[in-house]
Motif scaffolding. Sequence first.
Motif, PDB file in Angstrom:
ATOM      1  N   VAL A  67       0.828  -1.208   0.000  1.00 62.22           N
ATOM      2  CA  VAL A  67       0.000   0.000   0.000  1.00 62.22           C
ATOM      3  C   VAL A  67       0.863   1.260   0.000  1.00 62.22           C
ATOM      4  O   VAL A  67       0.558   2.238  -0.673  1.00 62.22           O
ATOM      5  N   ILE A  68       1.957   1.246   0.743  1.00 64.92           N
ATOM      6  CA  ILE A  68       2.824   2.426   0.806  1.00 64.92           C
ATOM      7  C   ILE A  68       3.730   2.512  -0.413  1.00 64.92           C
ATOM      8  O   ILE A  68       3.960   3.592  -0.970  1.00 64.92           O
ATOM      9  N   LEU A  69       4.256   1.376  -0.846  1.00 70.20           N
ATOM     10  CA  LEU A  69       5.285   1.359  -1.887  1.00 70.20           C
ATOM     11  C   LEU A  69       4.754   1.736  -3.258  1.00 70.20           C
ATOM     12  O   LEU A  69       5.331   2.591  -3.938  1.00 70.20           O
ATOM     13  N   PHE A  70       3.663   1.126  -3.694  1.00 70.75           N
ATOM     14  CA  PHE A  70       3.241   1.267  -5.078  1.00 70.75           C
ATOM     15  C   PHE A  70       2.879   2.703  -5.477  1.00 70.75           C
ATOM     16  O   PHE A  70       3.249   3.147  -6.572  1.00 70.75           O
ATOM     17  N   PRO A  71       2.147   3.475  -4.637  1.00 67.14           N
ATOM     18  CA  PRO A  71       1.903   4.869  -5.044  1.00 67.14           C
ATOM     19  C   PRO A  71       3.177   5.685  -5.222  1.00 67.14           C
ATOM     20  O   PRO A  71       3.265   6.516  -6.130  1.00 67.14           O
ATOM     21  N   LEU A  72       4.171   5.445  -4.378  1.00 60.87           N
ATOM     22  CA  LEU A  72       5.431   6.181  -4.504  1.00 60.87           C
ATOM     23  C   LEU A  72       6.184   5.798  -5.767  1.00 60.87           C
ATOM     24  O   LEU A  72       6.955   6.602  -6.305  1.00 60.87           O
ATOM     25  N   LEU A  73       5.970   4.572  -6.232  1.00 60.11           N
ATOM     26  CA  LEU A  73       6.702   4.078  -7.402  1.00 60.11           C
ATOM     27  C   LEU A  73       6.084   4.495  -8.737  1.00 60.11           C
ATOM     28  O   LEU A  73       6.675   4.233  -9.785  1.00 60.11           O
ATOM     29  N   ILE A  74       4.926   5.129  -8.720  1.00 61.49           N
ATOM     30  CA  ILE A  74       4.218   5.421  -9.973  1.00 61.49           C
ATOM     31  C   ILE A  74       5.083   6.173 -10.984  1.00 61.49           C
ATOM     32  O   ILE A  74       5.163   5.772 -12.159  1.00 61.49           O
ATOM     33  N   PRO A  75       5.766   7.267 -10.611  1.00 55.27           N
ATOM     34  CA  PRO A  75       6.603   7.954 -11.626  1.00 55.27           C
ATOM     35  C   PRO A  75       7.692   7.051 -12.187  1.00 55.27           C
ATOM     36  O   PRO A  75       7.957   7.062 -13.398  1.00 55.27           O
ATOM     37  N   LEU A  76       8.320   6.260 -11.322  1.00 56.33           N
ATOM     38  CA  LEU A  76       9.387   5.376 -11.780  1.00 56.33           C
ATOM     39  C   LEU A  76       8.839   4.276 -12.675  1.00 56.33           C
ATOM     40  O   LEU A  76       9.458   3.916 -13.679  1.00 56.33           O
ATOM     41  N   LEU A  77       7.662   3.746 -12.332  1.00 55.16           N
ATOM     42  CA  LEU A  77       7.068   2.694 -13.160  1.00 55.16           C
ATOM     43  C   LEU A  77       6.652   3.235 -14.523  1.00 55.16           C
ATOM     44  O   LEU A  77       6.757   2.524 -15.530  1.00 55.16           O
ATOM     45  N   LEU A  78       6.174   4.475 -14.571  1.00 54.30           N
ATOM     46  CA  LEU A  78       5.864   5.081 -15.866  1.00 54.30           C
ATOM     47  C   LEU A  78       7.111   5.150 -16.735  1.00 54.30           C
ATOM     48  O   LEU A  78       7.073   4.844 -17.933  1.00 54.30           O
ATOM     49  N   ALA A  79       8.224   5.551 -16.107  1.00 55.44           N
ATOM     50  CA  ALA A  79       9.483   5.585 -16.854  1.00 55.44           C
ATOM     51  C   ALA A  79       9.897   4.192 -17.288  1.00 55.44           C
ATOM     52  O   ALA A  79      10.327   3.980 -18.430  1.00 55.44           O
ATOM     53  N   GLY A  80       9.753   3.209 -16.388  1.00 51.27           N
ATOM     54  CA  GLY A  80      10.123   1.839 -16.722  1.00 51.27           C
ATOM     55  C   GLY A  80       9.304   1.277 -17.858  1.00 51.27           C
ATOM     56  O   GLY A  80       9.828   0.584 -18.743  1.00 51.27           O
ATOM     57  N   VAL A  81       8.001   1.580 -17.862  1.00 53.53           N
ATOM     58  CA  VAL A  81       7.131   1.085 -18.932  1.00 53.53           C
ATOM     59  C   VAL A  81       7.508   1.705 -20.268  1.00 53.53           C
ATOM     60  O   VAL A  81       7.593   1.010 -21.291  1.00 53.53           O
ATOM     61  N   ARG A  82       7.751   3.009 -20.283  1.00 52.63           N
ATOM     62  CA  ARG A  82       8.102   3.662 -21.546  1.00 52.63           C
ATOM     63  C   ARG A  82       9.467   3.213 -22.053  1.00 52.63           C
ATOM     64  O   ARG A  82       9.661   3.016 -23.260  1.00 52.63           O
ATOM     65  N   ILE A  83      10.425   3.046 -21.130  1.00 51.05           N
ATOM     66  CA  ILE A  83      11.750   2.560 -21.539  1.00 51.05           C
ATOM     67  C   ILE A  83      11.643   1.134 -22.055  1.00 51.05           C
ATOM     68  O   ILE A  83      12.209   0.781 -23.091  1.00 51.05           O
ATOM     69  N   GLY A  84      10.889   0.276 -21.324  1.00 44.26           N
ATOM     70  CA  GLY A  84      10.708  -1.104 -21.765  1.00 44.26           C
ATOM     71  C   GLY A  84      10.005  -1.194 -23.107  1.00 44.26           C
ATOM     72  O   GLY A  84      10.363  -2.018 -23.959  1.00 44.26           O
ATOM     73  N   ALA A  85       8.989  -0.342 -23.317  1.00 49.92           N
ATOM     74  CA  ALA A  85       8.267  -0.352 -24.590  1.00 49.92           C
ATOM     75  C   ALA A  85       9.183   0.016 -25.741  1.00 49.92           C
ATOM     76  O   ALA A  85       9.045  -0.496 -26.861  1.00 49.92           O
ATOM     77  N   ALA A  86      10.151   0.896 -25.488  1.00 51.23           N
ATOM     78  CA  ALA A  86      11.089   1.298 -26.542  1.00 51.23           C
ATOM     79  C   ALA A  86      11.925   0.122 -27.004  1.00 51.23           C
ATOM     80  O   ALA A  86      12.281   0.019 -28.183  1.00 51.23           O
ATOM     81  N   TYR A  87      12.226  -0.802 -26.091  1.00 50.21           N
ATOM     82  CA  TYR A  87      13.093  -1.929 -26.444  1.00 50.21           C
ATOM     83  C   TYR A  87      12.304  -3.131 -26.954  1.00 50.21           C
ATOM     84  O   TYR A  87      12.875  -4.022 -27.568  1.00 50.21           O
TER      85      TYR A  87
END
Length: 224
Positions: free
Chosen positions: A166-186
């Motif tokens: 519950v605490i971790l996932f909301p804080l990770l949202i910006p990083l996960l957005l970056a991870g998804v876009r970087i992963g999609a590029a590859y």
Amino acid sequence: MIAQLRALFQKDLKLVLAGGVGLAQPVLLGLLLIFVFSTSLATGELASPQAAAAIFWVASCFSQVLIFNTLYGLEEANGARIALLLSPVSIHAIWLGKALAGFALLVLSQLVFLPAAIAFLGQSLHADCLMALGGLLLVDWGVVVLGALLGALAQGQAAKESLLTVILFPLLIPLLLAGVRIGAAYFSAGAMHEGNWMGLAFAFDALFTGAALFLFPAVYGAEG
């Protein structure tokens, strides 16, 4: 401090990897998530690169929760946390040891998740492997930085998995957005400009690494 860090890192890895049991649950959970998401696709249908990257990171994040619960649970079950606090070991070395051990375990898990995502979701790598690895590790470090801090906060709680999630996932949202876009590029044959997202991941890592180094002594020793 380097010797202390190395000893703590080796201790955590040996305890978790003893017999392979400690890593089995995170890996199996991640594989199950990837497989379940793959069943939502029609026969012969391929997931989009962005969807495949999102599924990969969802599997990685849920596995990371189990990894840090295991890392901190070993000490909580044996009363070793108090012994560490009373020892001459630097408390920052404890956090870095946990973070590096979690980082290594997460990368080991992802060595299984990436082929699974390629196989079950019909993906292939189209970009430079070194750049892909750099982006993956950059996002991974941000994930484990928060995991190592919040895992200490959740230790001793009856529902620590739920609290950590519950605490971790909301804080990770910006990083996960970056991870998804970087992963999609590859995963995508089309060119995508991931430089800005790499910069976001780097800024996230720097910010929360500094915050974790400042907050961890109070969090880890709160019940000491």
